[in-house]
Design an enzyme around this catalytic site. Sequence first.
Site, PDB file in Angstrom:
ATOM      1  N   GLY A  33      -3.637  -7.837   8.756  1.00  0.00           N
ATOM      2  CA  GLY A  33      -4.813  -7.463   9.524  1.00  0.00           C
ATOM      3  C   GLY A  33      -4.422  -6.955  10.894  1.00  0.00           C
ATOM      4  O   GLY A  33      -3.309  -7.220  11.375  1.00  0.00           O
ATOM      5  N   HIS A  62      -9.339 -14.501  12.157  1.00  0.00           N
ATOM      6  CA  HIS A  62      -8.269 -14.150  13.099  1.00  0.00           C
ATOM      7  C   HIS A  62      -8.566 -12.819  13.783  1.00  0.00           C
ATOM      8  O   HIS A  62      -8.457 -12.690  15.006  1.00  0.00           O
ATOM      9  CB  HIS A  62      -6.938 -14.096  12.330  1.00  0.00           C
ATOM     10  CG  HIS A  62      -5.752 -13.711  13.163  1.00  0.00           C
ATOM     11  ND1 HIS A  62      -4.722 -14.588  13.445  1.00  0.00           N
ATOM     12  CD2 HIS A  62      -5.421 -12.545  13.786  1.00  0.00           C
ATOM     13  CE1 HIS A  62      -3.828 -13.973  14.219  1.00  0.00           C
ATOM     14  NE2 HIS A  62      -4.220 -12.732  14.422  1.00  0.00           N
ATOM     15  N   GLU A  63      -8.955 -11.823  12.990  1.00  0.00           N
ATOM     16  CA  GLU A  63      -9.178 -10.489  13.565  1.00  0.00           C
ATOM     17  C   GLU A  63     -10.445 -10.439  14.417  1.00  0.00           C
ATOM     18  O   GLU A  63     -10.480  -9.791  15.461  1.00  0.00           O
ATOM     19  CB  GLU A  63      -9.234  -9.428  12.459  1.00  0.00           C
ATOM     20  CG  GLU A  63      -7.980  -9.313  11.591  1.00  0.00           C
ATOM     21  CD  GLU A  63      -6.680  -9.263  12.369  1.00  0.00           C
ATOM     22  OE1 GLU A  63      -6.651  -8.754  13.508  1.00  0.00           O
ATOM     23  OE2 GLU A  63      -5.664  -9.755  11.841  1.00  0.00           O
TER      24      GLU A  63
END
Length: 162
Positions: free
Chosen positions: A46, A132-133
Amino acid sequence: MAIRNLRYENDEILSKRSREIDVIDDKIKELAQDMIDTMHKWDGVGLAGPQVGVLKRIIVIDLYEEGTQFVLINPVIVSQKGTQEVDEGCLSFPNKFGKVERPKEVVVEALDLDGCKVTLKAQDLLAQALCHEIDHLNGVVFVERVKPGTLETVTPNNEGKK
Ligand code: ZN
């Protein structure tokens, strides 16, 4: 195809909040493709706008299985369920890894590159990658979420290097 320069830890752009994307024009489409190319170059799963120096709410994800490559504009986590403890790293923190608690399942709403609304129901690794992104878009990096005492710095092993 263009590889963009990555931003690394201590770069203040990584702690800034990204702005919503109002118009998905050719520049955004080019950015998305460059982000995919850059993610692939470094074998990431990602990448978020700020990591290539662009404070816009765009993320790309690829789990390297059929049907798992996504470009998401203005993604929002609308619900989450459960927790999972996972090992995590980040292309902006090369060689750093640690244990993070993430939701086990998330539902994310976003726009695709055609401006169509998409709803993603994700579990496990995909849920982790989305969280996370999306954190990056809010100026949050994974080392802030790492469980105390689990952050490790791994020295790269030159053997077998491509
Ligand atoms: Zn990251």
